[in-house]
Design an enzyme around this catalytic site. Structure first.
Site, short mmCIF file in Angstrom:
data_model
loop_
_atom_site.label_atom_id
_atom_site.label_comp_id
_atom_site.label_asym_id
_atom_site.label_seq_id
_atom_site.Cartn_x
_atom_site.Cartn_y
_atom_site.Cartn_z
N CYS A 121 0.80 -1.22 0.00
CA CYS A 121 0.00 0.00 0.00
C CYS A 121 0.84 1.28 0.00
CB CYS A 121 -0.95 0.00 1.19
SG CYS A 121 -1.98 -1.49 1.29
N HIS A 252 -3.22 6.72 2.61
CA HIS A 252 -3.75 5.48 2.06
C HIS A 252 -5.14 5.25 2.64
CE1 HIS A 252 -4.51 1.39 1.16
NE2 HIS A 252 -4.11 0.90 2.32
N ASN A 282 -10.57 -0.13 0.14
CA ASN A 282 -9.12 -0.16 0.21
C ASN A 282 -8.58 -0.71 -1.11
OD1 ASN A 282 -6.41 -0.84 0.64
ND2 ASN A 282 -6.75 -1.67 2.68
#
Length: 325
Positions: A121, A252, A282
């Site tokens: 990520c 993020h 996500n």
């Protein structure tokens, strides 16, 4: 802005774009077998929906779509690219060929050097800094950073603690070395970047070869909150800036609780932070460029804005940077 031999140097975000699959899945559309609800998912994660790929979608199709938007926004064609860096936790092949090479072929970016970068990520931040360094070292003009994830194919759809979190999508950015073009860069571009990793936490979030995502949610949460706070404090110190100098913070987009807890730890107003996991879930390394692209599409981003980006994820890795838009 660096100065070398009297020449102002900056690596700026010349264009940005995003792509998501057509299939939007709201919380209420999830299988009843998961025994969860829209209220529970929203209250615990801030996520309301996500986009999931079809059988025909690939890293290349999604990546090419977001990259073409970024190239159009930058006003250049693929043949002008000197470098392509591709970030993903869901590679098309195991090791080789790279998704960057597949993207090069799809775009027709024949002269670009290509490789994949794995930092989960945090991948977009790692890749942007790597691209900036290569542009300056090699004297190249243009780099493309493409972050694409198809997490639905590695999610365990019987595990409600993880599968509700993830979505598919792609975000791409064209970076320009203004010293190589002779452009008037002014006080713009990628400024201080900080990168880090805690390899002892590798088993907190992982995908076995050919397997599905496994996550220790508590460990990842604690790492993420601490990482965001530390990254922001370090960047502010290195850049000698205050809260008033920051226009927005793009983290993020893993979980709204993580971002809210980091804001509380920093004693920052939540209004400084951008939230868009409600729409997309996500999307791992794609989430930061997708968020920036979404803000650009809405006309929210203005030239000269100071933006902090911060990523965290499997590895465990973290990274952040300051961008003058």
């Amino acid at each position: 802005m660096d100065v070398t031999n009297g020449v102002a140097m900056a690596v700026v975000v010349k264009g940005i774009g995003m792509c998501v699959p057509e299939n939007k899945v709201k919380n209420d559309d999830l299988p009843e077998s998961l025994q969860t609800s829209d209220e529970w998912i929203r209250s615990h994660t801030g996520i309301g929906s996500r986009f999931l790929v079809s059988k025909e979608d690939t890293n290349t199709t999604l990546g090419a779509a977001s990259s073409e938007k970024a190239l159009t926004a930058a006003g250049i064609n693929a043949g002008m690219l000197d470098l392509i860096i591709f970030t993903t936790t869901t590679p098309t092949y195991s090791g080789c060929p790279s998704d960057a090479c597949l993207l090069q072929a799809a775009l027709g970016a024949d002269k670009a050097a290509c490789f994949d970068l794995t930092a989960a990520c945090s991948g977009f931040v790692y890749a942007a800094d790597t691209a900036a360094a290569l542009l300056e070292r090699q004297g190249w003009k243009y780099a493309l950073v493409c972050s694409t994830e198809i997490l639905s194919r590695v999610a365990d759809w019987s595990d409600r603690s993880t599968c509700v979190l993830f979505g598919d999508g792609s975000g791409s950015a064209v970076l320009e070395n203004t010293a190589a073009t002779g452009a008037d860069c002014g006080n713009r571009g990628l400024k201080t970047v900080v990168l880090g990793a805690v390899g002892t936490g590798a088993r907190s979030l992982y995908i076995e070869h050919g397997g599905l995502i496994k996550m220790d949610g508590h460990a990842v949460y604690n790492f993420a909150v601490a990482s965001i706070a530390s990254i922001i404090e370090t960047l502010m110190e290195k850049e000698s800036i205050t809260l008033d100098d920051i226009d927005m913070i793009v983290c993020h987009q893993a979980n709204s609780r993580i971002i809210s807890a980091a804001a509380k730890r920093l004693s920052f107003p939540i209004s400084k932070f951008i939230f868009n996991m409600e729409e997309y879930g996500n999307t791992s390394s794609a989430s930061i460029p997708m968020t920036l692209a979404s803000l650009e599409e809405k006309g929210t981003l203005k030239k000269g804005m100071r933006i902090i980006v911060a990523g965290f994820g499997s590895g465990l890795t973290n990274g952040g940077g300051v961008i003058i838009w």
